[in-house]
Design a protein around this motif. Sequence first.
Motif, PDB file in Angstrom:
ATOM      1  N   THR A 272     -24.305  -3.598  -0.412  1.00 19.94           N
ATOM      2  CA  THR A 272     -25.457  -3.481   0.497  1.00 19.94           C
ATOM      3  C   THR A 272     -25.084  -3.621   1.970  1.00 19.94           C
ATOM      4  O   THR A 272     -25.910  -3.365   2.833  1.00 19.94           O
ATOM      5  N   ARG A 273     -23.846  -4.019   2.254  1.00 22.73           N
ATOM      6  CA  ARG A 273     -23.466  -4.247   3.640  1.00 22.73           C
ATOM      7  C   ARG A 273     -22.106  -3.632   3.938  1.00 22.73           C
ATOM      8  O   ARG A 273     -21.327  -3.349   3.026  1.00 22.73           O
ATOM      9  N   GLY A 274     -21.869  -3.466   5.225  1.00 26.47           N
ATOM     10  CA  GLY A 274     -20.557  -3.021   5.660  1.00 26.47           C
ATOM     11  C   GLY A 274     -20.327  -1.534   5.475  1.00 26.47           C
ATOM     12  O   GLY A 274     -21.242  -0.771   5.109  1.00 26.47           O
ATOM     13  N   PRO A 275     -19.089  -1.101   5.700  1.00 25.31           N
ATOM     14  CA  PRO A 275     -18.771   0.340   5.648  1.00 25.31           C
ATOM     15  C   PRO A 275     -18.900   0.935   4.253  1.00 25.31           C
ATOM     16  O   PRO A 275     -18.976   2.158   4.110  1.00 25.31           O
ATOM     17  N   THR A 276     -18.902   0.076   3.200  1.00 28.02           N
ATOM     18  CA  THR A 276     -19.016   0.598   1.828  1.00 28.02           C
ATOM     19  C   THR A 276     -20.440   0.476   1.293  1.00 28.02           C
ATOM     20  O   THR A 276     -20.657   0.592   0.089  1.00 28.02           O
ATOM     21  N   ALA A 277     -21.409   0.250   2.174  1.00 27.03           N
ATOM     22  CA  ALA A 277     -22.797   0.120   1.738  1.00 27.03           C
ATOM     23  C   ALA A 277     -23.211   1.344   0.918  1.00 27.03           C
ATOM     24  O   ALA A 277     -22.960   2.480   1.302  1.00 27.03           O
ATOM     25  N   GLY A 278     -23.832   1.086  -0.231  1.00 29.86           N
ATOM     26  CA  GLY A 278     -24.267   2.167  -1.107  1.00 29.86           C
ATOM     27  C   GLY A 278     -23.255   2.530  -2.173  1.00 29.86           C
ATOM     28  O   GLY A 278     -23.586   3.252  -3.117  1.00 29.86           O
ATOM     29  N   LYS A 279     -22.019   2.046  -2.049  1.00 26.17           N
ATOM     30  CA  LYS A 279     -20.996   2.323  -3.046  1.00 26.17           C
ATOM     31  C   LYS A 279     -21.126   1.339  -4.213  1.00 26.17           C
ATOM     32  O   LYS A 279     -21.612   0.225  -4.050  1.00 26.17           O
ATOM     33  N   ARG A 280     -20.690   1.761  -5.378  1.00 25.82           N
ATOM     34  CA  ARG A 280     -20.651   0.872  -6.531  1.00 25.82           C
ATOM     35  C   ARG A 280     -19.373   0.044  -6.474  1.00 25.82           C
ATOM     36  O   ARG A 280     -18.287   0.580  -6.241  1.00 25.82           O
ATOM     37  N   VAL A 281     -19.489  -1.258  -6.666  1.00 27.20           N
ATOM     38  CA  VAL A 281     -18.338  -2.152  -6.618  1.00 27.20           C
ATOM     39  C   VAL A 281     -18.278  -2.985  -7.896  1.00 27.20           C
ATOM     40  O   VAL A 281     -19.304  -3.239  -8.534  1.00 27.20           O
ATOM     41  N   VAL A 282     -17.082  -3.358  -8.274  1.00 27.21           N
ATOM     42  CA  VAL A 282     -16.858  -4.182  -9.460  1.00 27.21           C
ATOM     43  C   VAL A 282     -16.583  -5.602  -9.022  1.00 27.21           C
ATOM     44  O   VAL A 282     -15.685  -5.840  -8.211  1.00 27.21           O
ATOM     45  N   GLN A 294     -17.037 -13.820  -6.711  1.00 27.39           N
ATOM     46  CA  GLN A 294     -15.655 -13.496  -6.418  1.00 27.39           C
ATOM     47  C   GLN A 294     -15.556 -12.356  -5.421  1.00 27.39           C
ATOM     48  O   GLN A 294     -16.530 -11.652  -5.151  1.00 27.39           O
ATOM     49  N   GLU A 295     -14.380 -12.183  -4.903  1.00 25.03           N
ATOM     50  CA  GLU A 295     -14.151 -11.062  -3.998  1.00 25.03           C
ATOM     51  C   GLU A 295     -14.296  -9.757  -4.777  1.00 25.03           C
ATOM     52  O   GLU A 295     -14.064  -9.697  -5.984  1.00 25.03           O
ATOM     53  N   VAL A 296     -14.651  -8.701  -4.077  1.00 25.68           N
ATOM     54  CA  VAL A 296     -14.762  -7.391  -4.700  1.00 25.68           C
ATOM     55  C   VAL A 296     -13.390  -6.982  -5.211  1.00 25.68           C
ATOM     56  O   VAL A 296     -12.392  -7.076  -4.503  1.00 25.68           O
ATOM     57  N   MET A 297     -13.344  -6.564  -6.463  1.00 30.22           N
ATOM     58  CA  MET A 297     -12.063  -6.173  -7.056  1.00 30.22           C
ATOM     59  C   MET A 297     -11.694  -4.741  -6.712  1.00 30.22           C
ATOM     60  O   MET A 297     -10.536  -4.416  -6.521  1.00 30.22           O
ATOM     61  N   ALA A 298     -12.688  -3.895  -6.714  1.00 27.59           N
ATOM     62  CA  ALA A 298     -12.370  -2.485  -6.473  1.00 27.59           C
ATOM     63  C   ALA A 298     -13.601  -1.818  -5.924  1.00 27.59           C
ATOM     64  O   ALA A 298     -14.720  -2.257  -6.176  1.00 27.59           O
ATOM     65  N   ARG A 299     -13.408  -0.770  -5.207  1.00 28.29           N
ATOM     66  CA  ARG A 299     -14.537  -0.017  -4.653  1.00 28.29           C
ATOM     67  C   ARG A 299     -14.467   1.417  -5.165  1.00 28.29           C
ATOM     68  O   ARG A 299     -13.400   1.996  -5.258  1.00 28.29           O
ATOM     69  N   CYS A 300     -15.640   1.908  -5.518  1.00 30.20           N
ATOM     70  CA  CYS A 300     -15.713   3.289  -5.963  1.00 30.20           C
ATOM     71  C   CYS A 300     -15.395   4.208  -4.792  1.00 30.20           C
ATOM     72  O   CYS A 300     -16.029   4.131  -3.747  1.00 30.20           O
ATOM     73  N   ARG A 301     -14.424   5.051  -4.956  1.00 22.01           N
ATOM     74  CA  ARG A 301     -14.000   5.921  -3.849  1.00 22.01           C
ATOM     75  C   ARG A 301     -14.760   7.239  -3.897  1.00 22.01           C
ATOM     76  O   ARG A 301     -15.046   7.715  -4.958  1.00 22.01           O
TER      77      ARG A 301
END
Length: 301
Positions: A272-282, A294-301
Amino acid sequence: MENQIIQQPSHARGQTFAENLAIAEKLRDYADLLDQHEDDRFRSRAYRRASDVVAALDRPVATILADEGREGLEALPAIGQAIAGAIAQMVAGGRWPQLERLRGELTPEVLFRTIPGIGKRLAGLLAEDGRLETFEDLEQAVFSGELAVRGIGPRRKKMISTALRERLGRWPAARTWKQPSQPPARVLLAVDRIYRAKAASGELRTIAPRRFNPTHEAWLPIMHMSKGDWLFTVLFSNSRRAHELGKTRDWVVIYHQRDGEPEGRSVVTSETRGPTAGKRVVRSNQVGQTFAPQEVMARCR
């Protein structure tokens, strides 16, 4: 008198083997539910074969577990490590959380209260503040050394640890706890994508969760799938926090397991925030660090 053979009364034998039949019935119910969810037929057949083996045993499964441990169960035909673990849970506590989850009946608060040393208030803290849902979650939290909930001192933690080893069949002590493996982030993102697409199209069977569902509506889509040597059970989050934030159609909870290993759990959300807002994260939901995300493990590219 020498060489006298003392037989167990027939009514006692019947009562003892009734537990075998009850476990066999639960294994068959699980297979039927897997079929309803259109899971891999190979998996449901495995549970049916195991059900037949347990029902036909000439001694109680509890005796096998007490005398030989889980290795004794695994030596039986059609009983692999995962099914042996399920049988151990049913012998120890009469419950099988995986089956309850499939039925929509799993309530962590009630589940944890079956453990000596955990009362109503503490069970609520573990479920809500700790974000724990299963015996495996609690086991990981205890043995990672990072279970920091008020009211759990060293003595109570030892009591809970002993009860969990019994419930999960973690004997001998060398097999007490093992950190579950984590599927690659790309695999979890793929499972998340498939689940959300099928849920949106109405392809998935829905269940009526017992938690936060006063109308008993069957609204929660559930999916089972296998990918490589991983088995997945996937559903939207039905936690209190998800309801409070309106994320019950965004947060996807993925239970994952490989045979012979404890079940793990991960959550996929929309950033919901930052440059990856709207991306699916694990986000890993490995217990021991669940009291703070926990910290985000991976970001959907």
